[in-house]
Design an enzyme around this catalytic site. Structure first.
Site, PDB file in Angstrom:
ATOM      1  N   ASP A  76      45.246   6.869  58.812  1.00 21.46           N
ATOM      2  CA  ASP A  76      46.615   6.557  59.239  1.00 21.46           C
ATOM      3  C   ASP A  76      47.388   5.987  58.052  1.00 21.46           C
ATOM      4  O   ASP A  76      46.804   5.785  56.979  1.00 21.46           O
ATOM      5  CB  ASP A  76      46.609   5.561  60.405  1.00 21.46           C
ATOM      6  N   ASP A  78      49.953   2.995  56.622  1.00 18.59           N
ATOM      7  CA  ASP A  78      50.532   1.676  56.837  1.00 18.59           C
ATOM      8  C   ASP A  78      51.646   1.446  55.824  1.00 18.59           C
ATOM      9  O   ASP A  78      51.526   1.818  54.662  1.00 18.59           O
ATOM     10  CB  ASP A  78      49.459   0.594  56.648  1.00 18.59           C
ATOM     11  N   ASP A 160      42.978  -8.384  52.097  1.00 20.58           N
ATOM     12  CA  ASP A 160      41.555  -8.712  51.994  1.00 20.58           C
ATOM     13  C   ASP A 160      40.934  -8.292  50.660  1.00 20.58           C
ATOM     14  O   ASP A 160      40.535  -9.145  49.867  1.00 20.58           O
ATOM     15  CB  ASP A 160      40.755  -8.166  53.200  1.00 20.58           C
TER      16      ASP A 160
HETATM   17  P1  ATP Z   1      41.278   2.090  57.646  1.00 20.24           P
HETATM   18  O1  ATP Z   1      42.617   2.222  58.322  1.00 20.24           O
HETATM   19  O2  ATP Z   1      40.839   3.266  56.880  1.00 20.24           O
HETATM   20  O3  ATP Z   1      40.231   1.546  58.540  1.00 20.24           O
HETATM   21  P2  ATP Z   1      42.649   0.030  56.210  1.00 20.24           P
HETATM   22  O4  ATP Z   1      42.322  -0.631  54.902  1.00 20.24           O
HETATM   23  O5  ATP Z   1      43.952   0.754  56.295  1.00 20.24           O
HETATM   24  O6  ATP Z   1      41.428   0.970  56.523  1.00 20.24           O
HETATM   25  P3  ATP Z   1      43.613  -1.491  58.416  1.00 20.24           P
HETATM   26  O7  ATP Z   1      42.838  -2.261  59.419  1.00 20.24           O
HETATM   27  O8  ATP Z   1      44.417  -0.324  58.851  1.00 20.24           O
HETATM   28  O9  ATP Z   1      42.560  -1.056  57.308  1.00 20.24           O
HETATM   29  O10 ATP Z   1      44.539  -2.533  57.654  1.00 20.24           O
HETATM   30  C1  ATP Z   1      45.561  -2.141  56.772  1.00 20.24           C
HETATM   31  C2  ATP Z   1      45.624  -3.109  55.612  1.00 20.24           C
HETATM   32  O11 ATP Z   1      45.931  -4.423  56.072  1.00 20.24           O
HETATM   33  C3  ATP Z   1      44.325  -3.267  54.823  1.00 20.24           C
HETATM   34  O12 ATP Z   1      44.163  -2.280  53.843  1.00 20.24           O
HETATM   35  C4  ATP Z   1      44.481  -4.649  54.223  1.00 20.24           C
HETATM   36  O13 ATP Z   1      45.320  -4.617  53.096  1.00 20.24           O
HETATM   37  C5  ATP Z   1      45.213  -5.401  55.331  1.00 20.24           C
HETATM   38  N1  ATP Z   1      44.274  -6.083  56.230  1.00 20.24           N
HETATM   39  C6  ATP Z   1      43.768  -5.608  57.390  1.00 20.24           C
HETATM   40  N2  ATP Z   1      42.952  -6.497  57.973  1.00 20.24           N
HETATM   41  C7  ATP Z   1      42.941  -7.567  57.178  1.00 20.24           C
HETATM   42  C8  ATP Z   1      42.292  -8.836  57.239  1.00 20.24           C
HETATM   43  N3  ATP Z   1      41.483  -9.150  58.255  1.00 20.24           N
HETATM   44  N4  ATP Z   1      42.533  -9.725  56.237  1.00 20.24           N
HETATM   45  C9  ATP Z   1      43.371  -9.414  55.206  1.00 20.24           C
HETATM   46  N5  ATP Z   1      43.986  -8.229  55.103  1.00 20.24           N
HETATM   47  C10 ATP Z   1      43.798  -7.313  56.056  1.00 20.24           C
HETATM   48 MG    MG Z   2      44.817   1.694  58.024  1.00 20.48          MG
END
Ligand code: ATP
Ligand code: MG
Length: 468
Positions: A76, A78, A160
Site C-alpha cells: 500500500d 502511505d 521506527d
Molecule cells: P508494510 O505496509 O509493508 O507492512 P510499512 O513500513 O508501510 O510496511 P505500516 O504499518 O504501513 O508499515 O506503517 C507505515 C510507516 O509508519 C512505517 O514505514 C513507519 O515509518 C511508520 N510506523 C508504523 N508503525 C510504527 C511504529 N509502531 N513506530 C514508529 N513508526 C511506525
Molecule cells: Mg504501509
C-alpha cells in the site's frame, strides 16, 4: 533493471551515526531508481500533488518507498504531510479521519485506500498527560497516544526504522533521507532510529515489526537493535489484544510465516504471544514444531499461489499441540476424556483470546476444524457423504493431512479421504462396505452416544493429537 539502477547510484557522503539529522541527504533521480510513473499508484501520486498544490508539504513515505527501492511491489502507499487531518479531509471529498491512538486520514479511491498521516513529533518524556487528547505515555514509557504534530524533521525522527524513514517527493523525484536509511537498505539492515531500548519501551510492537521486516526483506536486525529484544519481549503482554491480532496476521499471513516463526523463536517473542503453544514446544518439541512449521509453510505456499488463507486454520494449528497436555490435566482432576478435551479446547481458545483478540468469526471455525478431527474417522453408512457436504470439510481434511505430516498415526485416514473424494459413486459404496470389515470403524458409530443438549452445545468433540 531496478536493481541495476539502484546499484549504480552514487554513494552519499559518509555520516557516522544513525541518529536523524536536521538536514537530510537529498538524492536526485540520478542517484536512485524511483520514478513517479513507474510502479507507483496513480492515486498516491494524485494525493501528494493535490496536497502540494494546496500549499502543504507531502511525500510518499514508509513501506512503499522502502519496497520500491528493493524492487518489491508495495502493499500500500502511505503519505506524510504537513496538513492536519482536518485540513487533509477538507481537500478530498472521499476522505475519512480514523484512529484515536494515532489519527490518520484514509482517502478512498474505489477499493484502494491511500493513508495520509500528519507529520508528528516525538513528545518529550514527562510532558504528557494521561488524559490529554494529544499525547499520553504509560509509566513504562509506552506511548498511549501520539497526536503531537511536528515538522518533517520531527516526523523522520519518530519513525521506527531507518529504512522506513525515507521520503519520496513525487514531483521532484527526490528522496529525502534523514536517518541513513539508504545506507541500511544497501547493507540490508533493520536498524531502529535513536536509542533501541527506549524505542522498544515506547512501543513494544516495534520488536514484532523488526522481525516481520527482517523475514519479509531477508534483512538482518542490526546488532544494537537486536540486543534488547529478548530482554524486553515480555512487554508484549501489555499490548492491547486487538492490536496484537492485527500484528499477528501481518506476521503469519503475508507470505513469510515460516521464516518469521524462526525469528520469533530466536528472539523470545513467540512465548509472550502464544504461551500455551510455547509450552507445547517445550513438552513435545518434535511434533509441535513439525505441525506448526507445516502449517506455516503451506500458508506461505498458498499465498504465493494466490490462494485464500484463513486465520482460523492458522490458529487451529498453532494451538492444537497444546490440547493433549491441557486435556490430561483436566482428566487428572477427574473429568472423563471427551468432556476433558472439549473443556481443554474451550479454555485454550479463551486464554489465547486474552493475549490476542481472535474475533468470534474465527474462533468458531477453529472449534469446527478440531471437532472435524473426531468425525473424519467415522465414515460408515451415510456419514462420509454427509461430512463431504459439510462446509468445513475441506479445512478439516487439510488439517488431518497436516497432522499426518507432523507424525500423527491415523491409520491411513488421509489417503482414504483423498481416494474417496475422487471415487465414483459405486467405488464410494464399495469403500464404505469395506470399512465394516475393519473392527475399529465398524464399531465406532454404534459406540457413539447420541448427543444430548449439552453435547450439541459444545460441538461434536475433538480427538487429541498423538500422545506425548
Ligand atoms: P508494510 O505496509 O509493508 O507492512 P510499512 O513500513 O508501510 O510496511 P505500516 O504499518 O504501513 O508499515 O506503517 C507505515 C510507516 O509508519 C512505517 O514505514 C513507519 O515509518 C511508520 N510506523 C508504523 N508503525 C510504527 C511504529 N509502531 N513506530 C514508529 N513508526 C511506525
Ligand atoms: Mg504501509
Amino acid at each position: 533493471m531496478l536493481k541495476k539502477l539502484f546499484q549504480s547510484f552514487r554513494s552519499p557522503l559518509r555520516h557516522s551515526k544513525q541518529h536523524p539529522r536536521s538536514t537530510p541527504e537529498v538524492l536526485s533521480n540520478r542517484q536512485h531508481p524511483l520514478r513517479r510513473d513507474e510502479n507507483i499508484s496513480r492515486y498516491a501520486v494524485s494525493v501528494v500533488e493535490r496536497l502540494q498544490n494546496a500549499g502543504y508539504q507531502a511525500y510518499l513515505v514508509g513501506g512503499c518507498v522502502r519496497d520500491l527501492l528493493l524492487g518489491i511491489k508495495p502493499k500500500d502507499f502511505d503519505v506524510a504531510t504537513s496538513a492536519t487531518p482536518e485540513q487533509v479531509r477538507a481537500e478530498f471529498r472521499n476522505a475519512r479521519v480514523i484512529g484515536r491512538r494515532f489519527k490518520l486520514v484514509h482517502v478512498h479511491f474505489g477499493r484502494e485506500i491511500i493513508e495520509v498521516a500528519t507529520f508528528r513529533a516525538n513528545h518529550p518524556q514527562g510532558e504528557e498527560d494521561e488524559n490529554s487528547n494529544l499525547s499520553a505515555r504509560h509509566e513504562s514509557g509506552r506511548i498511549l497516544r501520539d497526536n503531537v504534530y511536528g515538522s518533517l524533521e520531527d516526523d523522520a525522527q519518530r519513525r521506527d526504522f531507518t529504512i522506513n524513514a525515507l521520503y519520496f517527493d513525487v514531483t521532484g523525484e527526490r528522496i529525502l533521507d534523514y536517518a541513513r536509511g539508504m545506507h541500511d537498505i544497501r547493507n540490508r539492515l533493520i536498524r531502529l532510529i535513536g536509542d533501541p531500548e527506549q524505542r522498544y519501551l515506547e512501543d513494544p510492537v516495534r520488536m514484532l515489526r523488526a522481525v516481520r521486516f527482517a523475514a519479509k526483506l531477508d534483512f538482518d536486525i542490526e546488532k544494537h537493535s537486536a540486543e534488547p529484544i529478548a530482554r524486553l519481549a515480555p512487554m508484549l503482554r501489555d499490548i492491547p489484544a486487538a492490536r496484537l491480532f492485527d500484528e499477528v496476521l501481518k506476521l503469519f499471513l503475508t507470505g513469510y510465516a515460516e521464516r518469521t516463526f524462526d525469528l520469533l523463536l530466536d528472539y523470545g517473542l513467540f512465548a509472550p504471544l502464544f504461551p500455551a503453544s510455547a509450552a507445547a514446544l517445550k513438552h513435545n518439541p518434535e511434533y509441535t514444531e513439525r505441525l506448526i512449521r507445516e502449517a506455516l509453510a503451506s500458508t506461505d505456499d498458498r499465498i504465493e499461489q494466490g490462494k485464500p488463507v484463513t486465520p482460523a486454520f492458522l490458529f487451529a494449528a498453532l494451538l492444537w499441540p497444546a490440547l493433549p497436555a491441557r486435556a490430561a490435566q483436566l482428566q487428572a482432576r477427574g473429568m472423563p476424556p471427551i468432556p476433558a478435551i472439549q473443556e481443554a479446547a474451550h479454555e485454550l481458545i479463551s486464554e489465547q483470546c486474552q493475549r490476542i483478540a481472535v474475533p468470534k468469526r474465527f474462533t468458531l471455525p477453529i472449534r469446527e476444524i478440531w471437532d472435524m478431527q473426531e468425525r473424519l474417522p467415522r465414515r460408515s453408512g451415510k456419514r462420509a457423504d454427509l461430512l463431504l457436504e459439510n462446509p468445513r470439510f475441506r479445512a478439516g481434511y487439510d488439517f488431518l493431512l497436516l497432522r499426518e505430516n507432523a507424525g500423527d498415526d491415523t491409520g491411513g485416514l488421509g489417503d482414504w479421504w483423498t481416494d474417496y473424494q475422487d471415487a465414483s459413486d459405486s467405488e464410494r459404496r464399495r469403500m464404505i462396505r469395506d470399512l465394516s470389515s475393519s473392527p475399529a470403524e465398524g464399531s465406532a458409530p454404534r459406540k457413539r452416544r447420541r448427543g444430548g443438549a449439552k453435547r450439541r452445545n459444545r460441538g461434536e468433540g475433538a480427538t487429541p493429537p498423538a500422545a506425548e
